[in-house]
Design an enzyme around this catalytic site. Structure first.
Site, PDB file in Angstrom:
ATOM      1  N   LYS A   1      67.475  -2.097  24.287  1.00  0.00           N
ATOM      2  CA  LYS A   1      67.604  -3.070  25.378  1.00  0.00           C
ATOM      3  C   LYS A   1      68.961  -3.781  25.313  1.00  0.00           C
ATOM      4  O   LYS A   1      69.743  -3.590  24.381  1.00  0.00           O
ATOM      5  CB  LYS A   1      66.455  -4.083  25.317  1.00  0.00           C
ATOM      6  CG  LYS A   1      65.078  -3.432  25.455  1.00  0.00           C
ATOM      7  CD  LYS A   1      64.924  -2.693  26.755  1.00  0.00           C
ATOM      8  CE  LYS A   1      63.487  -2.282  27.058  1.00  0.00           C
ATOM      9  NZ  LYS A   1      62.904  -1.298  26.122  1.00  0.00           N
TER      10      LYS A   1
HETATM   11  C1  LIG Z   1      59.463  -1.738  31.653  1.00  0.00           C
HETATM   12  C2  LIG Z   1      59.043  -1.999  30.241  1.00  0.00           C
HETATM   13  N1  LIG Z   1      58.031  -2.845  30.021  1.00  0.00           N
HETATM   14  C3  LIG Z   1      57.625  -3.142  28.766  1.00  0.00           C
HETATM   15  C4  LIG Z   1      58.218  -2.578  27.664  1.00  0.00           C
HETATM   16  C5  LIG Z   1      57.723  -2.910  26.298  1.00  0.00           C
HETATM   17  O1  LIG Z   1      58.725  -3.500  25.524  1.00  0.00           O
HETATM   18  P1  LIG Z   1      58.579  -3.618  23.948  1.00  0.00           P
HETATM   19  O2  LIG Z   1      59.027  -2.326  23.363  1.00  0.00           O
HETATM   20  O3  LIG Z   1      59.465  -4.766  23.560  1.00  0.00           O
HETATM   21  O4  LIG Z   1      57.145  -3.909  23.656  1.00  0.00           O
HETATM   22  C6  LIG Z   1      59.279  -1.691  27.844  1.00  0.00           C
HETATM   23  C7  LIG Z   1      59.927  -1.062  26.681  1.00  0.00           C
HETATM   24  O5  LIG Z   1      60.549  -0.038  26.741  1.00  0.00           O
HETATM   25  C8  LIG Z   1      59.695  -1.385  29.165  1.00  0.00           C
HETATM   26  O6  LIG Z   1      60.711  -0.545  29.380  1.00  0.00           O
END
Ligand SMILES: Cc1ncc(COP(=O)(O)O)c(C=O)c1O
Length: 383
Positions: free
Chosen positions: A184
């Site tokens: 990210k």
């Molecule tokens: C659109 C979206 N929502 C939620 C998430 C979940 O993030 P995390 O990996 O921090 O739990 C991601 C992770 O890739 C994502 O791309």
């Protein structure tokens, strides 16, 4: 030409951040504590949000926000099929039913012109995704949400630093969930946070993220704290560690520079690929916004390219270049087909994108020479 593997994404961690992680490790306090408190204040300031809670991931943030908003079995939550599975998974884990709206074929964000058709008397929450860091039209979204009395959870996993009409995602609206996963725009290793303007939601997430205990570990064991606590509800273990916050404090200061470099590289791709018949390039909407460019995602044109997206990804890998797939449309995964009866043909724009989308290498430490190498290899694959 260097033959070293070039990944599609790579975090950029400064020496100062690494030194602070070491200081944290040596300090004797490595879990939730003073650095998380400091990171919370820095995020509140950056996002102009009254309540911010760092967490172990954005997945945790989506899950807890749905619970804090009181989602019950049978409640419907509207989202998009063009997202990571965590968006839909957390709706199901919270007891809700995911209801999907197809995407705008140009921006890959939820098509807000189709949103109202999906609203029923069971709808409680709208959960759009700012895809790739491109802000959804918040004026249009909140106008619909307010008219129907619905809550909004913005899945802003891609969108820290993005702006809609001069305001950062997080600075306006109901509740936003950000991710600090290593790919990210800023990272804490794993991690995430929620930002909200609802004090009751913030308070409930504060309890749910740490066992339903009314005080966090630092208050209990720190100087001046008490070891006593009450359990007011069964909670989860979704807290962020100080080790993570030590990285996040540095990343947040560097974030705008990271995004500026991402933007330069995305524009470089847009300019270089503009005349290639093998690609349909990402488009941006007319309303004022700052794209966070978490990913750069053109669509392959399989006839002109004479290959499928999967064949292209394999050919790149064989030439030592990584690519990403964000995403295959979630409604077509077996669990979602079987449990909710989704089928091929339900969301044609998402399905078309799902077949053709590819994430090209894009990260803040990427050099112009690495960018040229990607373009050269792509040219050689097609000629
Ligand atoms: C659109 C979206 N929502 C939620 C998430 C979940 O993030 P995390 O990996 O921090 O739990 C991601 C992770 O890739 C994502 O791309």
């Amino acid at each position: 030409m260097s033959e070293e593997f070039l990944p599609f994404s790579r975090p950029l961690i400064s020496r100062a951040a690494i030194d602070d992680v070491v200081t944290c490790l040596e300090s004797g306090w490595i879990t939730t504590g003073p650095r998380v408190a400091q990171f919370t204040e820095a995020l509140k300031d950056y996002l102009s949000a009254p309540f911010v809670l760092p967490l172990s991931s954005a997945t945790a943030g989506l899950h807890l926000t749905l619970l804090a908003m009181g989602i019950k079995p049978g409640d419907e939550v509207i989202t998009t099929p063009m997202t990571f599975t965590a968006t839909l998974n957390t709706i199901v884990l919270a007891g809700g039913k995911p209801v999907l709206v197809d995407i705008d074929p140009k921006t890959f964000n939820m098509d807000l012109n189709q949103l109202e058709d999906a609203i029923t008397d069971k709808t409680r929450v709208i959960m759009p995704v700012h895809f790739a860091g491109l802000p959804v039209d918040l004026d249009h979204l909140y106008e619909i949400a307010e008219r129907h009395g619905l809550r909004v959870i913005e899945d802003a996993a891609h969108a820290i630093g993005a702006e809609f009409k001069g305001k950062r995602i997080g600075a306006v609206g109901d509740t936003q969930v950000f991710s600090f996963h290593p790919t990210k725009n800023m990272t804490t290793g794993e991690g995430g946070c929620i930002a909200t303007r609802d004090e009751a939601v913030a308070k409930k997430i504060g309890l749910l993220r740490f066992h339903g205990i009314d005080r966090e570990a630092w208050n209990r064991y720190g100087k001046g704290g008490t070891q006593d606590y009450e359990v007011v509800m069964p909670g989860y273990k979704y807290n962020m560690m100080d080790i993570q916050a030590a990285i996040g404090l540095h990343q947040l200061r560097e974030l705008d520079g990271f995004i500026a470099r991402r933007e330069e590289l995305a524009e470089r791709y847009q300019a270089a690929l503009a005349d290639w018949s093998q690609w349909t390039l990402p488009e941006t909407p007319a309303y004022p916004h700052r794209h966070a460019w978490h990913i750069y995602t053109p669509l392959i044109n399989p006839v002109s390219a004479n290959m499928t997206r999967d064949e292209f990804m394999l050919a790149m890998k064989e030439k030592n270049i990584g690519t990403g797939l964000h995403y295959r449309a979630v409604h077509l995964y077996p669990y979602y087909r079987e449990r909710f009866g989704f089928n091929l043909g339900d969301f044609p724009h998402a399905e078309n994108v799902s077949e053709r989308i590819v994430s090209l290498p894009l990260f803040p430490g990427m050099t112009d020479a690495e960018h040229d190498r990607v373009l050269d290899v792509m040219y050689s694959i097609f000629h």
